[in-house]
Design a protein around this motif. Structure first.
Motif, PDB file in Angstrom:
ATOM      1  N   MET A   1       0.832  -1.174   0.000  1.00  0.00           N
ATOM      2  CA  MET A   1       0.000   0.000   0.000  1.00  0.00           C
ATOM      3  C   MET A   1       0.884   1.248   0.000  1.00  0.00           C
ATOM      4  SD  MET A   1      -3.103  -1.011   0.047  1.00  0.00           S
ATOM      5  CE  MET A   1      -4.208  -2.270   0.520  1.00  0.00           C
ATOM      6  N   THR A   2       0.307   2.355  -0.424  1.00  0.00           N
ATOM      7  CA  THR A   2       1.055   3.603  -0.551  1.00  0.00           C
ATOM      8  C   THR A   2       0.198   4.776  -0.084  1.00  0.00           C
ATOM      9  OG1 THR A   2       2.232   2.739  -2.478  1.00  0.00           O
ATOM     10  CG2 THR A   2       2.262   5.129  -2.175  1.00  0.00           C
ATOM     11  N   ILE A   3       0.802   5.671   0.703  1.00  0.00           N
ATOM     12  CA  ILE A   3       0.176   6.959   0.995  1.00  0.00           C
ATOM     13  C   ILE A   3       1.126   8.062   0.564  1.00  0.00           C
ATOM     14  CG2 ILE A   3      -1.289   6.155   2.884  1.00  0.00           C
ATOM     15  CD1 ILE A   3       0.678   7.432   4.864  1.00  0.00           C
ATOM     16  N   THR A   4       0.551   9.189   0.224  1.00  0.00           N
ATOM     17  CA  THR A   4       1.320  10.374  -0.129  1.00  0.00           C
ATOM     18  C   THR A   4       0.879  11.503   0.788  1.00  0.00           C
ATOM     19  OG1 THR A   4       1.535   9.673  -2.427  1.00  0.00           O
ATOM     20  CG2 THR A   4       1.860  12.012  -1.968  1.00  0.00           C
ATOM     21  N   ALA A   5       1.853  12.243   1.295  1.00  0.00           N
ATOM     22  CA  ALA A   5       1.588  13.404   2.151  1.00  0.00           C
ATOM     23  C   ALA A   5       2.240  14.629   1.520  1.00  0.00           C
ATOM     24  CB  ALA A   5       2.140  13.172   3.551  1.00  0.00           C
ATOM     25  N   TRP A  47      -3.200  11.210   1.295  1.00  0.00           N
ATOM     26  CA  TRP A  47      -4.151  10.371   0.584  1.00  0.00           C
ATOM     27  C   TRP A  47      -3.571   8.984   0.366  1.00  0.00           C
ATOM     28  CZ3 TRP A  47      -1.879  14.601  -1.778  1.00  0.00           C
ATOM     29  CH2 TRP A  47      -1.043  14.347  -2.860  1.00  0.00           C
ATOM     30  N   HIS A  48      -4.484   8.030   0.312  1.00  0.00           N
ATOM     31  CA  HIS A  48      -4.128   6.635   0.112  1.00  0.00           C
ATOM     32  C   HIS A  48      -4.237   6.328  -1.374  1.00  0.00           C
ATOM     33  CE1 HIS A  48      -4.012   2.306   0.530  1.00  0.00           C
ATOM     34  NE2 HIS A  48      -3.561   2.503   1.762  1.00  0.00           N
ATOM     35  N   ASP A  62     -11.592  10.105  -2.860  1.00  0.00           N
ATOM     36  CA  ASP A  62     -12.852   9.823  -2.167  1.00  0.00           C
ATOM     37  C   ASP A  62     -12.726  10.003  -0.656  1.00  0.00           C
ATOM     38  OD1 ASP A  62     -11.323   7.614  -1.434  1.00  0.00           O
ATOM     39  OD2 ASP A  62     -12.981   6.205  -1.664  1.00  0.00           O
ATOM     40  N   HIS A  63     -11.618  10.565  -0.217  1.00  0.00           N
ATOM     41  CA  HIS A  63     -11.379  10.777   1.210  1.00  0.00           C
ATOM     42  C   HIS A  63     -10.546  12.041   1.388  1.00  0.00           C
ATOM     43  CE1 HIS A  63      -7.897   8.629  -0.367  1.00  0.00           C
ATOM     44  NE2 HIS A  63      -7.199   9.017   0.682  1.00  0.00           N
ATOM     45  N   ASP A  64     -10.634  12.618   2.574  1.00  0.00           N
ATOM     46  CA  ASP A  64      -9.857  13.808   2.905  1.00  0.00           C
ATOM     47  C   ASP A  64      -9.248  13.575   4.284  1.00  0.00           C
ATOM     48  OD1 ASP A  64      -8.739  16.328   2.963  1.00  0.00           O
ATOM     49  OD2 ASP A  64     -10.620  17.373   3.337  1.00  0.00           O
ATOM     50  N   VAL A  65      -7.937  13.531   4.331  1.00  0.00           N
ATOM     51  CA  VAL A  65      -7.207  13.277   5.566  1.00  0.00           C
ATOM     52  C   VAL A  65      -6.164  14.378   5.730  1.00  0.00           C
ATOM     53  CG1 VAL A  65      -5.722  11.644   6.799  1.00  0.00           C
ATOM     54  CG2 VAL A  65      -7.523  10.795   5.282  1.00  0.00           C
ATOM     55  N   MET A  66      -6.109  14.952   6.931  1.00  0.00           N
ATOM     56  CA  MET A  66      -5.093  15.967   7.249  1.00  0.00           C
ATOM     57  C   MET A  66      -4.353  15.517   8.507  1.00  0.00           C
ATOM     58  SD  MET A  66      -5.502  18.429   4.947  1.00  0.00           S
ATOM     59  CE  MET A  66      -4.715  19.876   5.608  1.00  0.00           C
ATOM     60  N   GLU A 127      -8.333   2.660   5.170  1.00  0.00           N
ATOM     61  CA  GLU A 127      -9.586   3.046   5.815  1.00  0.00           C
ATOM     62  C   GLU A 127      -9.312   3.929   7.028  1.00  0.00           C
ATOM     63  OE1 GLU A 127     -12.513   2.229   4.519  1.00  0.00           O
ATOM     64  OE2 GLU A 127     -11.529   1.071   2.939  1.00  0.00           O
ATOM     65  N   ARG A 128     -10.375   4.537   7.569  1.00  0.00           N
ATOM     66  CA  ARG A 128     -10.221   5.357   8.767  1.00  0.00           C
ATOM     67  C   ARG A 128      -9.661   4.482   9.897  1.00  0.00           C
ATOM     68  NH1 ARG A 128     -14.855   8.687  12.107  1.00  0.00           N
ATOM     69  NH2 ARG A 128     -15.073   6.749  13.256  1.00  0.00           N
TER      70      ARG A 128
END
Length: 139
Positions: A1-5, A47-48, A62-66, A127-128
């Protein structure tokens, strides 16, 4: 899996300064939290990469994460189609933080280690995070 900040950097020389990090290894989360702990770092949009886009034409997620680290506390917000906008239910002593793109109310800060745990879970599941407690928040 990958997330970008992606996050802004406060700089008198460059008003558009920013930084980013793409993470595939859970061990890199500590580096992200450390970089967000720097005094010039602002709140990161996270984001994921494994989630479906809400709109492929605009590439809207489809999501918003801060995520943020300020004054020794970690902050996290989350919203998607299955979850209303929420922030962490944190230490009552943690101060409020107000930014350009996100506000975190008093009591929504947690230890940087807890923030890192939540971000590792987000990296793994997309997921959350369930390893932390959430409280409803206003936009």
């Amino acid at each position: 899996m990958t997330i970008t900040a992606v996050w802004p950097i406060s700089s008198e020389q460059d008003p558009n300064a920013g930084d980013s990090m793409t993470i595939t290894d859970p061990g890199e989360i500590e580096t992200l939290v450390s970089r967000l702990s720097e005094s010039t770092a602002g709140a990161a949009t996270v984001w994921h990469e494994g989630r479906e886009l809400a709109d492929t034409d605009t590439q809207m997620h489809d999501h918003d994460v801060m995520a943020l680290v300020a004054e020794g506390y970690g902050y996290l917000s989350y919203i998607d189609a299955d979850h209303d906008y929420a922030v962490l239910d944190g230490d009552p002593a943690s101060p409020a933080w107000n930014g350009e793109d996100v506000d975190f109310p008093k009591g929504s800060g947690v230890s940087p280690e807890t923030l890192a745990e939540a971000l590792r879970e987000f990296l793994d599941s997309g997921e959350r995070p369930e390893s932390v407690e959430w409280q409803p928040a206003e936009w």
